[in-house]
Write a protein that holds these residues in place. Sequence first.
Motif, PDB file in Angstrom:
ATOM      1  N   THR A   1      52.587  35.528  35.674  1.00 53.52           N
ATOM      2  CA  THR A   1      51.153  35.494  35.370  1.00 53.52           C
ATOM      3  C   THR A   1      50.334  35.722  36.627  1.00 53.52           C
ATOM      4  O   THR A   1      49.307  36.437  36.611  1.00 53.52           O
ATOM      5  N   LEU A   2      50.773  35.122  37.736  1.00 53.35           N
ATOM      6  CA  LEU A   2      50.065  35.308  38.998  1.00 53.35           C
ATOM      7  C   LEU A   2      50.040  36.776  39.409  1.00 53.35           C
ATOM      8  O   LEU A   2      49.013  37.301  39.866  1.00 53.35           O
ATOM      9  N   ARG A   3      51.151  37.448  39.230  1.00 55.14           N
ATOM     10  CA  ARG A   3      51.219  38.858  39.618  1.00 55.14           C
ATOM     11  C   ARG A   3      50.305  39.707  38.733  1.00 55.14           C
ATOM     12  O   ARG A   3      49.608  40.603  39.219  1.00 55.14           O
ATOM     13  N   PHE A   4      50.328  39.430  37.439  1.00 53.70           N
ATOM     14  CA  PHE A   4      49.452  40.179  36.538  1.00 53.70           C
ATOM     15  C   PHE A   4      47.976  39.911  36.844  1.00 53.70           C
ATOM     16  O   PHE A   4      47.108  40.744  36.581  1.00 53.70           O
ATOM     17  N   ALA A   5      47.696  38.732  37.376  1.00 51.61           N
ATOM     18  CA  ALA A   5      46.313  38.373  37.692  1.00 51.61           C
ATOM     19  C   ALA A   5      45.851  38.962  39.020  1.00 51.61           C
ATOM     20  O   ALA A   5      44.719  38.717  39.450  1.00 51.61           O
ATOM     21  N   GLY A   6      46.741  39.701  39.681  1.00 49.56           N
ATOM     22  CA  GLY A   6      46.353  40.355  40.923  1.00 49.56           C
ATOM     23  C   GLY A   6      46.514  39.498  42.157  1.00 49.56           C
ATOM     24  O   GLY A   6      45.990  39.837  43.220  1.00 49.56           O
ATOM     25  N   ILE A   7      47.236  38.378  42.030  1.00 52.62           N
ATOM     26  CA  ILE A   7      47.481  37.525  43.193  1.00 52.62           C
ATOM     27  C   ILE A   7      48.405  38.276  44.157  1.00 52.62           C
ATOM     28  O   ILE A   7      49.386  38.903  43.740  1.00 52.62           O
ATOM     29  N   SER A   8      48.128  38.199  45.440  1.00 52.03           N
ATOM     30  CA  SER A   8      48.909  38.943  46.430  1.00 52.03           C
ATOM     31  C   SER A   8      50.333  38.403  46.532  1.00 52.03           C
ATOM     32  O   SER A   8      50.606  37.238  46.204  1.00 52.03           O
ATOM     33  N   ASP A   9      51.225  39.262  47.023  1.00 52.19           N
ATOM     34  CA  ASP A   9      52.611  38.854  47.231  1.00 52.19           C
ATOM     35  C   ASP A   9      52.700  37.669  48.188  1.00 52.19           C
ATOM     36  O   ASP A   9      53.535  36.776  48.020  1.00 52.19           O
ATOM     37  N   GLU A  10      51.828  37.672  49.189  1.00 53.04           N
ATOM     38  CA  GLU A  10      51.850  36.574  50.162  1.00 53.04           C
ATOM     39  C   GLU A  10      51.536  35.236  49.492  1.00 53.04           C
ATOM     40  O   GLU A  10      52.195  34.225  49.767  1.00 53.04           O
ATOM     41  N   GLN A  11      50.568  35.226  48.588  1.00 54.89           N
ATOM     42  CA  GLN A  11      50.229  33.991  47.888  1.00 54.89           C
ATOM     43  C   GLN A  11      51.348  33.558  46.940  1.00 54.89           C
ATOM     44  O   GLN A  11      51.641  32.370  46.814  1.00 54.89           O
ATOM     45  N   VAL A  12      51.958  34.541  46.283  1.00 52.35           N
ATOM     46  CA  VAL A  12      53.090  34.227  45.408  1.00 52.35           C
ATOM     47  C   VAL A  12      54.212  33.595  46.215  1.00 52.35           C
ATOM     48  O   VAL A  12      54.831  32.614  45.794  1.00 52.35           O
TER      49      VAL A  12
END
Length: 298
Positions: free
Chosen positions: A196-207
């Motif tokens: 969900t985070l990735r689909f929401a546009g959260i950066s790889d660093e934040q993930v």
Amino acid sequence: MTASFSLLAATDFSAPARHALERAAQLAAAHPGTQLTLTHIVSASMLARLRGLMRDEAPAMEARAADETQQALTELATRLSTQYACPIDTRLSLGSALDAITDLADELPADLLVMGARGANFVREFLLGSTTERVLSRTRRPVLAVKHRPQGAYRRVLVPVDFSVHAVAAAQTAHRWLPDAEIILLHAYEVDIESTLRFAGISDEQVHQYRARAREDALYSMAQFVARLSIPAGQLTRHVVHGAPTLRILEHEQSLDVDLIAMGKHGQSTLEELLLGSVTKHVLAYCSSDVLVAGHPV
């Protein structure tokens, strides 16, 4: 270790069942004073079909079949008792395998039930589920599902850990039966909302930050889990990895060269306490090692 136990090993006289009997005898011999009981279940439905076909001749044929089956069971017990130097009883029962095995396990009472992971009717079991799987879903007692002929004592035991009481029971049961074995604790963690985070546009660093936090939480929980065990620290190894539990368990089974996987019947999310959890069921189906499924935690 001097504590005595009661072991029940079920056989349908197939090759997987013979391997299970050998493993049961080996475990009994390793624990002096343990009573091992071998059992075979004569199918009540099969006898009913025989009566329908043979009519007047059926009673004589039933008696002969019972005598010959008991003789085969006694011969197995005698051979194993001589080979492993342990006392062995036999019990011949009539009924359904599921009911008879679970009832006898409770009657003894058995500290461990040993069965072949697959029986003689492999194709039917593949479609409907093995007797061992169905017994696992019914009984509260520990069950050892044997896949291979024993080559020696279990040396390395992989214990998948979700920090539940069921995982505690698995580790403790493995150590109880195998006091000299290395116990490898494996926890696989996932970030529940990572996709969900990735689909929401959260950066790889934040993930990655979320994942690092999840790892820190898992390491802390692992330390607390180990503190609940009565296993010497020198026999414990800890692995905390990212990924889907079933996949990581099967990968580590191979990479760590384990010869037994010990699991709880299910994890924290199972609502019905006697259901066989999906991770345990998949590991039982796809792993190469023997599998010890711990009984209901006390």
